[in-house]
Design a protein around this motif. Structure first.
Motif, mmCIF file in Angstrom:
data_model
loop_
_atom_site.group_PDB
_atom_site.id
_atom_site.type_symbol
_atom_site.label_atom_id
_atom_site.label_comp_id
_atom_site.label_asym_id
_atom_site.label_seq_id
_atom_site.Cartn_x
_atom_site.Cartn_y
_atom_site.Cartn_z
ATOM 1 N N ASP A 1 0.830 -1.200 0.000
ATOM 2 C CA ASP A 1 0.000 0.000 0.000
ATOM 3 C C ASP A 1 0.871 1.260 0.000
ATOM 4 O O ASP A 1 1.776 1.405 0.812
ATOM 5 N N GLN A 2 0.585 2.164 -0.930
ATOM 6 C CA GLN A 2 1.251 3.459 -1.059
ATOM 7 C C GLN A 2 2.728 3.324 -1.474
ATOM 8 O O GLN A 2 3.564 4.148 -1.142
ATOM 9 N N MET A 3 3.077 2.289 -2.207
ATOM 10 C CA MET A 3 4.454 2.108 -2.664
ATOM 11 C C MET A 3 4.687 2.875 -3.964
ATOM 12 O O MET A 3 4.230 2.485 -5.036
ATOM 13 N N ARG A 4 5.399 3.977 -3.868
ATOM 14 C CA ARG A 4 5.768 4.751 -5.041
ATOM 15 C C ARG A 4 6.775 3.965 -5.880
ATOM 16 O O ARG A 4 7.599 3.215 -5.361
ATOM 17 N N ALA A 5 6.728 4.174 -7.195
ATOM 18 C CA ALA A 5 7.632 3.452 -8.080
ATOM 19 C C ALA A 5 9.091 3.805 -7.809
ATOM 20 O O ALA A 5 9.983 2.963 -7.947
ATOM 21 N N ASP A 6 9.369 5.059 -7.393
ATOM 22 C CA ASP A 6 10.760 5.473 -7.201
ATOM 23 C C ASP A 6 11.414 4.833 -5.985
ATOM 24 O O ASP A 6 12.643 4.860 -5.853
ATOM 25 N N TYR A 7 10.633 4.208 -5.096
ATOM 26 C CA TYR A 7 11.239 3.529 -3.946
ATOM 27 C C TYR A 7 12.166 2.393 -4.394
ATOM 28 O O TYR A 7 13.156 2.098 -3.717
ATOM 29 N N VAL A 8 11.837 1.773 -5.505
ATOM 30 C CA VAL A 8 12.636 0.639 -5.960
ATOM 31 C C VAL A 8 14.071 1.068 -6.231
ATOM 32 O O VAL A 8 15.026 0.422 -5.795
ATOM 33 N N ASP A 9 14.242 2.182 -6.919
ATOM 34 C CA ASP A 9 15.593 2.660 -7.216
ATOM 35 C C ASP A 9 16.253 3.308 -5.999
ATOM 36 O O ASP A 9 17.447 3.101 -5.754
ATOM 37 N N ARG A 10 15.497 4.066 -5.234
ATOM 38 C CA ARG A 10 16.085 4.771 -4.093
ATOM 39 C C ARG A 10 16.632 3.814 -3.049
ATOM 40 O O ARG A 10 17.678 4.065 -2.450
ATOM 41 N N PHE A 11 15.935 2.714 -2.820
ATOM 42 C CA PHE A 11 16.308 1.828 -1.723
ATOM 43 C C PHE A 11 16.946 0.516 -2.186
ATOM 44 O O PHE A 11 17.333 -0.304 -1.350
ATOM 45 N N SER A 12 17.069 0.294 -3.489
ATOM 46 C CA SER A 12 17.492 -1.023 -3.971
ATOM 47 C C SER A 12 18.876 -1.421 -3.459
ATOM 48 O O SER A 12 19.144 -2.615 -3.262
ATOM 49 N N GLY A 13 19.765 -0.454 -3.248
ATOM 50 C CA GLY A 13 21.090 -0.778 -2.746
ATOM 51 C C GLY A 13 21.096 -1.334 -1.336
ATOM 52 O O GLY A 13 22.113 -1.889 -0.882
ATOM 53 N N LEU A 14 19.971 -1.180 -0.637
ATOM 54 C CA LEU A 14 19.850 -1.666 0.741
ATOM 55 C C LEU A 14 19.136 -3.015 0.814
ATOM 56 O O LEU A 14 19.068 -3.614 1.890
ATOM 57 N N PHE A 15 18.593 -3.465 -0.313
ATOM 58 C CA PHE A 15 17.803 -4.697 -0.308
ATOM 59 C C PHE A 15 18.717 -5.925 -0.356
ATOM 60 O O PHE A 15 19.609 -6.022 -1.195
ATOM 61 N N THR A 16 18.446 -6.850 0.525
ATOM 62 C CA THR A 16 19.165 -8.131 0.542
ATOM 63 C C THR A 16 18.216 -9.321 0.607
ATOM 64 O O THR A 16 18.662 -10.462 0.566
ATOM 65 N N GLY A 17 16.912 -9.066 0.736
ATOM 66 C CA GLY A 17 15.942 -10.130 0.950
ATOM 67 C C GLY A 17 14.986 -10.319 -0.209
ATOM 68 O O GLY A 17 15.390 -10.492 -1.359
ATOM 69 N N GLY A 18 13.688 -10.261 0.088
ATOM 70 C CA GLY A 18 12.671 -10.582 -0.899
ATOM 71 C C GLY A 18 12.595 -9.610 -2.052
ATOM 72 O O GLY A 18 12.434 -10.017 -3.210
ATOM 73 N N LEU A 19 12.691 -8.303 -1.770
ATOM 74 C CA LEU A 19 12.650 -7.328 -2.856
ATOM 75 C C LEU A 19 13.880 -7.466 -3.743
ATOM 76 O O LEU A 19 13.793 -7.357 -4.973
ATOM 77 N N ASN A 20 15.023 -7.718 -3.131
ATOM 78 C CA ASN A 20 16.231 -7.962 -3.920
ATOM 79 C C ASN A 20 16.059 -9.192 -4.800
ATOM 80 O O ASN A 20 16.462 -9.202 -5.977
ATOM 81 N N ARG A 21 15.442 -10.210 -4.273
ATOM 82 C CA ARG A 21 15.222 -11.438 -5.048
ATOM 83 C C ARG A 21 14.310 -11.186 -6.239
ATOM 84 O O ARG A 21 14.587 -11.649 -7.354
ATOM 85 N N LEU A 22 13.240 -10.433 -6.030
ATOM 86 C CA LEU A 22 12.337 -10.132 -7.143
ATOM 87 C C LEU A 22 13.048 -9.305 -8.208
ATOM 88 O O LEU A 22 12.836 -9.498 -9.410
#
Length: 550
Positions: free
Chosen positions: A37-58
């Motif tokens: 809910d309320q996930m802006r598209a730009d969050y993927v790029d802004r935070f991707s360097g911090l992802f190590t789990g499920g979002l990183n896997r996707l």
């Protein structure tokens, strides 16, 4: 003979379009649909360097679509989710906003409301069901074509679980703040399963309320967000880490406070895990469908805004929580036997004060900013139209104005005169960008920016007399740190990630609408959607006869 040939051709076309697996690839046992809910598209790029789990896997193992938008104007939770699961615009699903003015009954109506379906075990709470949803969903299509398939939905918000689940799920569960447990209504069941009773006992207040929410990463990792202390967040006082679940004195219930932290969605994913274990979801060769609504992201977003450290920390934690859940599915269902689809119902605006700090436009608006024009228009119209009834204007969020009257009956001719004069006065309010009237939308003829988007949000029985559009980057109402509900890109642009067996590892930049999500899930499940959808399946991300990357 010609009819027989055409029939055979139709079968061939159907098989070609809705078979997604190449030779040797198995049909997925399960499609997991995650709506953040309320996930802006730009969050993927802004935070991707911090992802190590499920979002990183996707992101690393599946397909990412960078140019995905809702096509309707009133971007709220209920219409967003209805669009994602029906494949039609809100004008056709009937879920035009979270709540609307029901013109047939002359009352407010809530998207998931149903007085005939009380909450199981708590009948004094408002009833809930998909009664107001006018279209079938992808879950309904699956149950109709594969009756042995299982369809479940779980979320914190009732409208999310209800709308995603559709009309005929095996179960829909949401978290009720008043009682502090996951519930359902009599529409879905006569009694709670024993495993849910056990789960609700385990997630009682002793486990969550009183916990501290602090930053998960070292403090310098949050330099990509603004300073932690920002006085325009939340209530102006509880704005810095750490946050304690049960000390905030502005909330009426500690259970409600829990939902405003990442622990709310941790609880939702734990609930989804327990459901999979106990309802044998994804364990046979009949495809199942599981909807998960991550609702805490929206509640945190409204309090702290898109560029807050709280929002960043939520996604860092959600990435890890989702990773744990996918690891669980690997063991329970089989890594190559399910597909995950992740998207969102809408985005959100930045806090206006933050934009102002950066030298950009943005302000807060309140009804006081156009109250004089509204009252002046009503006063003038009552005199000009010879109306003796007392006006009782209602503001139906998001900025839909209902011109109701108490007392004597007001004719349609008189009401049209009131609309005309009130709109003329409202156009004098500098905070408003545009005003659209009910007659314009009924006729389908209007000369307005975003006109098509407003038509997609319009149902003639579920609409206000006047729709008001505020200026881009402005936030309404004034009391909420940030909000959504506009036709602007920051509210419409959402992510779409799909990963699993048979899904290409690729990034797609072409324009896609969220009405395409439901028919795409139908394609993954190898079922046929209705012929009259507004959306169509996305085919180019699959490896096999319908797709073709890698």
């Amino acid at each position: 003979m010609r009819k027989q040939v055409l029939s055979a051709l139709c079968v061939v076309v159907f098989v070609t379009l809705y078979t997604t697996k190449a030779s040797g690839q198995e049909q997925p046992r399960l499609v997991v649909f995650v709506s953040v809910d309320q996930m802006r598209a730009d969050y993927v790029d802004r935070f991707s360097g911090l992802f190590t789990g499920g979002l990183n896997r996707l992101l690393t193992e599946g397909s990412r679509f960078t140019n995905v938008y809702h096509a309707h104007a009133l971007t709220e939770t209920a219409p967003g989710h209805a669009t994602l699961v029906t494949g039609v615009h809100p004008a056709r699903s009937g879920i035009v906003t979270n709540e609307w003015w029901d013109r047939l009954s002359g009352t407010r109506s809530y998207a998931a409301a149903d007085s005939a379906a009380p909450i199981l075990g708590v009948p004094e709470l408002p009833g809930r069901s998909p009664k107001n949803l006018l279209r079938t969903t992808v879950g309904d299509w699956l149950k109709d074509q594969s009756p042995d398939s299982k369809v479940y939905s779980v979320a914190i918000k009732d409208r999310v679980a209800v709308l995603m689940g559709g009309h005929s799920p095996d179960g829909a569960y949401w978290y009720d703040y008043d009682v502090g447990r996951f519930v359902t209504s009599t529409y879905y069941a006569e009694r709670y399963p024993s495993w849910l009773d056990d789960f609700n006992k385990e997630i009682s207040t002793s486990e969550y309320v009183g916990r501290t929410w602090d930053r998960l990463l070292p403090e310098d990792a949050y330099n990509i967000s603004r300073a932690d202390s920002f006085p325009y967040e939340f209530d102006g006082e509880h704005i810095t880490f750490p946050h304690i679940v049960d000390v905030t004195d502005t909330m009426s219930s500690p259970f409600q406070e829990l939902a405003h932290t990442p622990y709310g969605d941790a609880m939702t994913l734990a609930m989804a895990r327990r459901l999979v274990e106990n309802e044998d979801v994804g364990r046979d060769d009949v495809p199942d469908l599981l909807f998960i609504g991550a609702s805490s992201s929206d509640l945190i977003g409204h309090r702290y805004g898109p560029f807050s450290q709280e929002m960043q920390d939520y996604y860092v934690r959600f990435d890890r929580m989702l990773g744990d859940f996918l690891d669980f599915l690997d063991e329970e269902v089989g890594r190559d036997r399910y597909v995950t689809v992740l998207t969102s119902d809408h985005g959100a605006a930045a806090l206006p004060e933050y934009r102002q700090q950066l030298g950009m436009s943005g302000r807060r608006i309140a009804t006081a900013d156009f109250r004089d024009q509204l009252i002046g228009g009503l006063t003038e119209s009552l005199h000009e139209m010879t109306i003796f009834a007392q006006p009782a204007p209602l503001l139906i969020y998001p900025l839909g104005l209902v011109l109701a009257f108490r007392g004597d009956e007001v004719t349609e001719e008189q009401l049209e005169g009131v609309r005309r004069i009130v709109v003329s006065r409202l156009r004098e309010a500098e905070v408003l960008a545009d005003i659209i009237t009910y007659p314009e939308l009924v006729s389908g003829n209007g000369d307005h920016e975003f006109w098509d988007a407003y038509l997609r949000s319009f149902h003639p029985d579920r609409a206000a007399d006047i729709l008001i559009r505020y200026r881009e980057f402005d936030v309404f109402p004034q009391s909420i740190p940030t909000n959504h509900g506009s036709p602007y890109d920051y509210d419409k642009h959402v992510p779409l990630l799909i990963a699993g067996n048979g899904v290409a590892r690729e990034v797609f930049d072409r324009k896609i609408w969220t009405i395409d999500v439901a028919p795409t899930i139908a394609m993954l499940l190898n079922i046929r959607p209705p012929d009259d959808l507004d959306g169509r399946p996305i085919r180019d991300f699959t490896i096999g006869p319908t797709g073709g990357s890698r």
